[in-house]
Design a protein around this motif. Structure first.
Motif, mmCIF file in Angstrom:
data_model
loop_
_atom_site.group_PDB
_atom_site.id
_atom_site.type_symbol
_atom_site.label_atom_id
_atom_site.label_comp_id
_atom_site.label_asym_id
_atom_site.label_seq_id
_atom_site.Cartn_x
_atom_site.Cartn_y
_atom_site.Cartn_z
ATOM 1 N N SER A 108 50.122 37.151 51.810
ATOM 2 C CA SER A 108 50.971 36.877 52.964
ATOM 3 C C SER A 108 50.224 37.166 54.259
ATOM 4 C CB SER A 108 52.245 37.722 52.888
ATOM 5 O OG SER A 108 53.033 37.562 54.053
ATOM 6 N N GLN A 109 49.528 38.277 54.294
ATOM 7 C CA GLN A 109 48.747 38.631 55.484
ATOM 8 C C GLN A 109 47.631 37.616 55.742
ATOM 9 O OE1 GLN A 109 48.317 42.125 57.247
ATOM 10 N NE2 GLN A 109 50.520 42.237 56.893
ATOM 11 N N LEU A 110 47.152 36.982 54.693
ATOM 12 C CA LEU A 110 46.115 35.958 54.823
ATOM 13 C C LEU A 110 46.706 34.586 55.142
ATOM 14 C CD1 LEU A 110 43.791 36.967 51.832
ATOM 15 C CD2 LEU A 110 43.227 37.093 54.277
ATOM 16 N N GLU A 111 47.997 34.555 55.434
ATOM 17 C CA GLU A 111 48.711 33.320 55.765
ATOM 18 C C GLU A 111 48.689 32.321 54.610
ATOM 19 O OE1 GLU A 111 47.134 31.883 59.463
ATOM 20 O OE2 GLU A 111 47.913 33.593 60.602
ATOM 21 N N ARG A 112 48.910 32.861 53.407
ATOM 22 C CA ARG A 112 48.982 32.037 52.205
ATOM 23 C C ARG A 112 50.297 32.348 51.466
ATOM 24 N NH1 ARG A 112 43.579 33.692 49.300
ATOM 25 N NH2 ARG A 112 44.537 32.517 47.598
ATOM 26 N N PRO A 113 51.438 32.080 52.110
ATOM 27 C CA PRO A 113 52.720 32.462 51.512
ATOM 28 C C PRO A 113 53.013 31.766 50.192
ATOM 29 C CG PRO A 113 53.060 31.031 53.415
ATOM 30 C CD PRO A 113 51.618 31.426 53.431
ATOM 31 N N VAL B 194 41.638 48.983 55.090
ATOM 32 C CA VAL B 194 40.758 48.903 56.268
ATOM 33 C C VAL B 194 40.630 47.481 56.797
ATOM 34 C CG1 VAL B 194 39.469 50.956 55.627
ATOM 35 C CG2 VAL B 194 38.662 48.721 54.835
ATOM 36 N N GLY B 195 41.452 46.561 56.268
ATOM 37 C CA GLY B 195 41.496 45.215 56.837
ATOM 38 C C GLY B 195 40.670 44.164 56.141
ATOM 39 N N ASP B 196 39.974 44.525 55.062
ATOM 40 C CA ASP B 196 39.191 43.530 54.333
ATOM 41 C C ASP B 196 40.092 42.865 53.291
ATOM 42 O OD1 ASP B 196 37.379 41.943 53.033
ATOM 43 O OD2 ASP B 196 36.016 43.571 52.442
ATOM 44 N N LEU B 197 40.997 42.027 53.788
ATOM 45 C CA LEU B 197 41.986 41.390 52.916
ATOM 46 C C LEU B 197 41.339 40.383 51.978
ATOM 47 C CD1 LEU B 197 44.748 40.845 55.608
ATOM 48 C CD2 LEU B 197 44.646 42.661 53.905
ATOM 49 N N ALA C 180 39.343 48.751 35.225
ATOM 50 C CA ALA C 180 40.489 48.246 35.984
ATOM 51 C C ALA C 180 40.955 49.239 37.035
ATOM 52 C CB ALA C 180 41.641 47.910 35.037
ATOM 53 N N PHE C 181 40.869 50.531 36.724
ATOM 54 C CA PHE C 181 41.289 51.550 37.692
ATOM 55 C C PHE C 181 40.398 51.501 38.933
ATOM 56 C CE2 PHE C 181 42.636 53.303 33.558
ATOM 57 C CZ PHE C 181 43.981 53.541 33.818
ATOM 58 N N GLY C 182 39.090 51.408 38.710
ATOM 59 C CA GLY C 182 38.175 51.350 39.837
ATOM 60 C C GLY C 182 38.390 50.111 40.684
ATOM 61 N N LEU C 183 38.577 48.978 40.042
ATOM 62 C CA LEU C 183 38.759 47.728 40.776
ATOM 63 C C LEU C 183 40.068 47.722 41.560
ATOM 64 C CD1 LEU C 183 37.505 45.248 38.028
ATOM 65 C CD2 LEU C 183 36.394 45.694 40.237
ATOM 66 N N TYR C 184 41.139 48.173 40.933
ATOM 67 C CA TYR C 184 42.444 48.160 41.601
ATOM 68 C C TYR C 184 42.434 49.046 42.838
ATOM 69 C CZ TYR C 184 47.400 49.097 42.441
ATOM 70 O OH TYR C 184 48.641 49.256 43.029
ATOM 71 N N HIS C 185 41.935 50.252 42.691
ATOM 72 C CA HIS C 185 41.938 51.163 43.835
ATOM 73 C C HIS C 185 40.941 50.730 44.902
ATOM 74 C CE1 HIS C 185 44.797 54.363 42.743
ATOM 75 N NE2 HIS C 185 44.578 53.910 41.528
ATOM 76 N N LYS C 186 39.864 50.110 44.502
ATOM 77 C CA LYS C 186 38.937 49.550 45.494
ATOM 78 C C LYS C 186 39.640 48.466 46.309
ATOM 79 C CE LYS C 186 34.543 47.023 45.911
ATOM 80 N NZ LYS C 186 33.409 46.415 45.150
#
Length: 258
Positions: free
Chosen positions: A111-116, A78-81, A65-71
């Motif tokens: 929100s950034q993906l326009e899915r409020p 870097v913008g890969d939302l 979980a630590f690796g996945l969360y920080h990834k």
């Protein structure tokens, strides 16, 4: 001492030195060492290597979980939302348990993906019936059509702050308070606006009966912070415990005027 050196490098953004020290054999703990390497690689512009390092941690039993969360945080930075959402939603590698900050980070990504509405649904699922002013404020902004800024990890230095806070949260209640306090303090040093780290440090100081430091730390959260009310309650409690009852009453009286 090594923790202080790592934090200093992260504060200055000297990720080349951090990587050189890691490659030279500096070891603190498996989790911290791998996460530090990954964020240092990200801070050096070596995202492919950083992702590979996060993936290495995500394959380590008990630390997935630590690796996945920080990834996910690094991808969002870097913008890969979309990639970050895949991880935090559980679609990429199964559901991972998120702390409060992780849930809010996921809401910011949606929100950034326009899915409020999806962002609101995530908040409702994780904070049912909440009276948390920060969460309520975020929901109101989403409902009003506002796009949330990405705040969870804007830079690799923020990422390292999240590393220290992640470890502090994991150690809280499991390790000696003074040890946990080091990680919480380092998170706050790297990112003074890290509300959860500030509150955790203040609470740990209070538990250690270091009341003057606890009062000072609670006071660090400005009135604009949604957690200001909770911090002032803690400040009053610490003042009372130290014998400064009149000062505690003054804090509560001022709070009642807000």
């Amino acid at each position: 001492a090594l923790l202080a050196l790592v934090a200093d490098q992260a504060k200055r953004g000297d990720f080349a030195a951090m990587l050189a020290d890691i490659d030279g054999g500096r070891k603190i703990s498996l989790l911290l060492d791998i996460l530090s390497r990954a964020w240092a690689e990200a801070g050096s512009g070596r995202m492919s290597e950083a992702i590979a390092t996060f993936d290495e941690l995500a394959r380590t039993r008990g630390l997935e979980a630590f690796g996945l969360y920080h990834k996910a945080l690094a991808l969002a930075m870097v913008g890969d939302l979309e990639g970050a959402d895949e991880i935090l939603s559980g679609r990429a590698a199964g559901e991972i348990r998120l702390m409060r900050r992780g849930v809010i980070a996921h809401a910011e990504i949606l929100s950034q993906l326009e899915r409020p509405q999806d962002a609101i649904a995530v908040l409702d699922k994780n904070f049912p019936g909440t009276d948390d002013p920060a969460v309520l404020g975020i929901k109101a902004r989403l409902a009003a059509g506002e796009v949330l800024d990405w705040t969870a990890a804007r830079t690799a230095t923020d990422g390292m702050a999240e590393v220290f806070f992640t470890l502090a949260a994991a150690l809280n209640g499991e390790a000696e308070d003074g040890y946990t306090l080091i990680y919480a303090r380092l998170a706050g040093y790297l990112r003074p606006d890290h509300t959860e780290a500030v509150l955790l440090a203040a609470a740990l100081l209070e538990q250690q009966r270091q009341y003057a430091l606890s009062v000072e730390t609670y006071a660090a959260l400005p009135p604009s912070d949604p957690a200001h009310f909770a911090a002032q309650i803690g400040r009053a409690r610490a003042l009372q415990a130290s014998g400064e009852t009149d000062a505690a009453v003054d804090v509560l009286r001022d709070l009642a005027q807000l």
